[in-house]
Design an enzyme around this catalytic site. Structure first.
Site, PDB file in Angstrom:
ATOM      1  CB  THR A 200      -0.992  -0.002   1.184  1.00 45.18           C
ATOM      2  OG1 THR A 200      -0.293   0.102   2.423  1.00 45.18           O
ATOM      3  CG2 THR A 200      -1.833  -1.269   1.187  1.00 45.18           C
ATOM      4  CG  LEU A 245      -6.275   4.858  -2.089  1.00 45.75           C
ATOM      5  CD1 LEU A 245      -6.932   5.723  -1.036  1.00 45.75           C
ATOM      6  CD2 LEU A 245      -6.605   5.387  -3.473  1.00 45.75           C
ATOM      7  CG  HIS A 246      -3.299   2.068   3.739  1.00 46.86           C
ATOM      8  ND1 HIS A 246      -1.967   1.746   3.829  1.00 46.86           N
ATOM      9  CD2 HIS A 246      -3.438   3.260   4.365  1.00 46.86           C
ATOM     10  CE1 HIS A 246      -1.334   2.702   4.495  1.00 46.86           C
ATOM     11  NE2 HIS A 246      -2.189   3.627   4.824  1.00 46.86           N
ATOM     12  CG  ASP A 247      -8.441  -0.025   3.907  1.00 47.99           C
ATOM     13  OD1 ASP A 247      -7.506  -0.777   4.237  1.00 47.99           O
ATOM     14  OD2 ASP A 247      -9.035   0.714   4.704  1.00 47.99           O
ATOM     15  CB  THR A 249      -4.526  -2.735  -2.318  1.00 50.92           C
ATOM     16  OG1 THR A 249      -4.649  -2.940  -0.910  1.00 50.92           O
ATOM     17  CG2 THR A 249      -3.712  -1.482  -2.582  1.00 50.92           C
TER      18      THR A 249
END
Ligand code: BDR
Ligand code: CA
Length: 319
Positions: A200, A245-247, A249
């Site tokens: 991320t 932008l972690h989630d 992914t």
């Protein structure tokens, strides 16, 4: 409205929105490859009352007041809740003012929804997509062990290897908030695909990557508002060109898995040490004989990821 097709993969999004969770939800609602059976909120970035509200706000931004949203667990299994208003703001979704949601919260508890759905859908056809602490999933597995073998796969955001930690020097936020829950999930035997910080932190929201959102009317303005707020914290902290932008992914992996690469390795969760609590001890180099239990991603094609996001979210444009 994006219609699920007979080939859509059935998913439950388990989440603590959070601006990055919010973009992940938008991506899912915009993508025919996935059929969102429901969204279960969990306490994490902000307390449960806010994550439940935020999940509904996001669905309404997508014009999807029909999505089933459930309230799940309000605190981690063993310890007090730790929140992240310092990253996400007081509401958890700071950056742009949104109206109070009108769509309902379902009466059923989120954990019961997870259990009932896994029991009622054909075995091996429902994928769980956790984007927050793993409290709801672990509670479902503890309460109804029969559902564990019915899960198709868990694709989650959490943990780190080379990047080590973001909330402590050793731990990533989602795992740190509820390591006991993460321990249950990582030992469950379910097929696990993990998006750690190593991935991320390559999905950086630069100003250039936000350009396409400027032509997307309301939904684009909302995403830009969220991203402008959310990335400040990480840009300051890491000195990077943009915030990670972690989630999203998690959802991108379900749509285009080839954008990601990683290793199938053993990942164990530290629950005891005060110093390293919540650490994902990832045997990336295979130096133990512990059996692999997780596909641990290490890299992604960031340009392809942002192209997918803008292409799909553009289809949600309402005004
Ligand atoms: C994770 O923690 C939360 O703050 C984000 O929403 C993401 O799920 C990143 O460590
Ligand atoms: Ca999250």
């Amino acid at each position: 409205m994006t219609q699920a097709t007979p080939l859509s993969r059935k998913i439950i999004i388990d989440t603590d929105p959070g601006q990055d969770d919010a973009v992940g939800i938008l991506l899912a609602l915009a993508s025919p490859e996935v059929d969102v059976l429901g969204i279960t909120a969990v306490a994490g970035n902000v307390p449960l009352a806010l994550t439940v509200k935020n999940a509904r706000k996001v669905c309404e931004v997508a014009g999807r007041g029909d999505v089933l949203v459930f309230a799940g667990c309000d605190k981690p299994i063993a310890k007090a809740l730790i929140t992240a208003e310092h990253v996400h703001g007081k509401s958890g979704l700071d950056g742009i003012e949104l109206p109070e949601p009108e769509m309902p919260v379902q009466d059923k508890h989120g954990v019961d929804f997870i259990i009932d759905t896994l029991r009622s859908e054909p075995s091996g056809t429902v994928t769980l997509c956790p984007m927050g602490p793993l409290t709801n999933i672990a509670t479902a597995f503890e309460r109804a062990p029969d559902v564990i073998e019915r899960v198709q796969e868990i694709v989650l955001m959490g943990g780190a290897y080379f990047e080590v930690g973001n909330i402590t020097p050793a731990a990533e936020f989602n795992i740190y908030v509820d390591p006991e829950a993460a321990d249950i999930v990582f030992k469950s035997g379910v097929k696990l695909t993990v998006m750690p910080l190593d991935v991320t932190h390559k999905a950086l929201v630069t100003q250039e990557r936000l350009i396409p959102f400027k032509d997307m009317g309301h939904v684009g303005a909302v995403v830009i508002g969220w991203m402008d707020f959310f990335e400040r914290f990480d840009i300051e902290k890491y000195g990077s060109a943009g915030g990670p932008l972690h989630d999203p992914t998690v959802i991108a992996y379900l749509i285009k898995p080839d954008m990601f690469s990683g290793r199938f390795i053993n990942v164990a969760i530290e629950t005891q040490s005060e110093l390293t609590r919540g650490m994902t001890v990832a045997d990336w180099w295979g130096v133990t004989d512990r059996a692999p239990n997780a596909m641990f991603m290490g890299d992604l094609d960031a340009d392809a990821f942002f192209a997918l996001l803008s292409e799909r979210i553009a289809t949600l444009q309402t005004t």
